[in-house]
Design a protein around this motif. Structure first.
Motif, mmCIF file in Angstrom:
data_model
loop_
_atom_site.group_PDB
_atom_site.id
_atom_site.type_symbol
_atom_site.label_atom_id
_atom_site.label_comp_id
_atom_site.label_asym_id
_atom_site.label_seq_id
_atom_site.Cartn_x
_atom_site.Cartn_y
_atom_site.Cartn_z
ATOM 1 N N GLY A 63 8.903 22.618 -0.958
ATOM 2 C CA GLY A 63 10.112 23.394 -1.214
ATOM 3 C C GLY A 63 11.107 23.354 -0.079
ATOM 4 O O GLY A 63 12.287 23.033 -0.282
ATOM 5 N N PRO A 64 10.682 23.666 1.161
ATOM 6 C CA PRO A 64 11.629 23.586 2.279
ATOM 7 C C PRO A 64 12.204 22.190 2.476
ATOM 8 O O PRO A 64 13.384 22.048 2.824
ATOM 9 C CB PRO A 64 10.771 24.015 3.484
ATOM 10 N N TRP A 65 11.384 21.157 2.251
ATOM 11 C CA TRP A 65 11.892 19.788 2.389
ATOM 12 C C TRP A 65 12.980 19.509 1.371
ATOM 13 O O TRP A 65 14.010 18.916 1.690
ATOM 14 C CB TRP A 65 10.754 18.789 2.219
ATOM 15 N N ILE A 66 12.770 19.941 0.126
ATOM 16 C CA ILE A 66 13.775 19.721 -0.916
ATOM 17 C C ILE A 66 15.047 20.498 -0.601
ATOM 18 O O ILE A 66 16.163 20.000 -0.803
ATOM 19 C CB ILE A 66 13.221 20.121 -2.298
ATOM 20 N N ARG A 67 14.897 21.719 -0.088
ATOM 21 C CA ARG A 67 16.086 22.499 0.277
ATOM 22 C C ARG A 67 16.874 21.803 1.383
ATOM 23 O O ARG A 67 18.109 21.757 1.341
ATOM 24 C CB ARG A 67 15.668 23.905 0.721
ATOM 25 N N ARG A 68 16.175 21.273 2.374
ATOM 26 C CA ARG A 68 16.869 20.552 3.454
ATOM 27 C C ARG A 68 17.533 19.290 2.907
ATOM 28 O O ARG A 68 18.652 18.946 3.324
ATOM 29 C CB ARG A 68 15.878 20.190 4.571
ATOM 30 N N PHE A 69 16.852 18.633 1.981
ATOM 31 C CA PHE A 69 17.429 17.434 1.384
ATOM 32 C C PHE A 69 18.700 17.781 0.609
ATOM 33 O O PHE A 69 19.689 17.043 0.652
ATOM 34 C CB PHE A 69 16.417 16.771 0.454
ATOM 35 N N MET A 70 18.700 18.899 -0.102
ATOM 36 C CA MET A 70 19.877 19.309 -0.866
ATOM 37 C C MET A 70 21.031 19.656 0.065
ATOM 38 O O MET A 70 22.191 19.382 -0.249
ATOM 39 C CB MET A 70 19.527 20.484 -1.773
ATOM 40 N N VAL A 71 20.703 20.267 1.213
ATOM 41 C CA VAL A 71 21.755 20.577 2.177
ATOM 42 C C VAL A 71 22.384 19.302 2.717
ATOM 43 O O VAL A 71 23.604 19.190 2.884
ATOM 44 C CB VAL A 71 21.183 21.434 3.330
ATOM 45 N N ALA A 72 21.533 18.310 2.977
ATOM 46 C CA ALA A 72 22.027 17.031 3.490
ATOM 47 C C ALA A 72 22.444 16.082 2.364
ATOM 48 O O ALA A 72 22.820 14.939 2.629
ATOM 49 C CB ALA A 72 20.951 16.364 4.341
ATOM 50 N N GLY A 73 22.382 16.559 1.143
ATOM 51 C CA GLY A 73 22.654 15.686 0.005
ATOM 52 C C GLY A 73 24.063 15.128 -0.037
ATOM 53 O O GLY A 73 24.285 14.016 -0.537
#
Length: 226
Positions: free
Chosen positions: A107-117
């Motif tokens: 979950g945290p990895w996906i959230r960070r990925f979305m921020v950097a998306g």
């Protein structure tokens, strides 16, 4: 960029739909039950292990498929297994995205990925211009981080519907898996029948080195263009 926020379950109150959570794993279990009748038990266990390895980074289809074919699993079965995993993974992500965001580490990895998306998409503008075809290409080609999980996140960021995302991931998984499997099968057919396993292993090592060199060259080119 298309309209965002079409995954209307993002604001759910935390309830878990057991049907949506259980259907993708049950489909994988059904697939493996059918494959049980097609392979010896040793190769079946090997395929199960390779499917689990495919889910866990960093191994991708460009690694899993050659290994399976080298160890005697039919190319079409390996390709079908990985393509089915892409479909099941895309379906799980589309149905349970809020739940996935609560999974530790993932979950945290996906959230960070979305921020950097935004930066990610800026470097790949063709994904936005050709959102449907672009996502298919992203999943099918051995890009760094491509697959059903990242593909689902990108599809969501592009404003695609769940059906569109699952369709893109399924089509891309089929194209990518069968293209690699056919290529590897063609290479193995060029090896003389009496050459022995060491010759086959050497050929696959050379293929792996070539793929690694191509990957590193592409990564360096991308870094220098930043």
């Amino acid at each position: 960029m298309r309209r965002a926020g079409v995954w209307d379950d993002d604001g759910v109150d935390g309830r878990i739909d057991l049907l949506k959570v259980s259907v993708p794993p049950l489909l994988c279990g059904l697939f493996l039950a059918v494959v049980w009748f097609l392979l010896p038990s040793e190769q079946w266990l090997l395929l199960v292990g390779m499917m689990v390895a495919y889910i866990v980074p960093p191994l991708g289809r460009e690694t899993i498929i050659p290994v399976c074919i080298l160890l005697g699993i039919p190319w079409w079965l390996v390709a079908s297994a990985l393509a089915f995993l892409d479909f099941a993974g895309g379906l799980f992500m589309a149905w349970n995205f809020p739940l996935v965001l609560r999974i530790p580490y993932a979950g945290p990895w996906i959230r960070r990925f979305m921020v950097a998306g935004r930066t990610f998409l800026d470097r790949r503008p063709w994904l936005e211009r050709l959102y449907f075809v672009g996502l298919i290409l992203f999943v099918s080609l051995p890009f760094d981080g491509s697959g059903s999980i990242v593909g689902s996140v990108i599809g969501r960021m592009l404003g695609m519907t769940k059906t569109e995302v699952v369709a893109c991931i399924t089509i891309g998984g089929i194209i990518g898996s069968f293209a690699i499997a056919l290529g590897i099968d063609w290479v193995t057919n060029l090896i003389p029948a009496g050459a022995g396993p060491w010759v086959s292993l050497a050929v696959f090592i050379l293929i792996g080195i070539a793929l690694l060199v191509m990957y590193r060259s592409r990564s360096l080119m991308r870094e220098t263009n930043v």
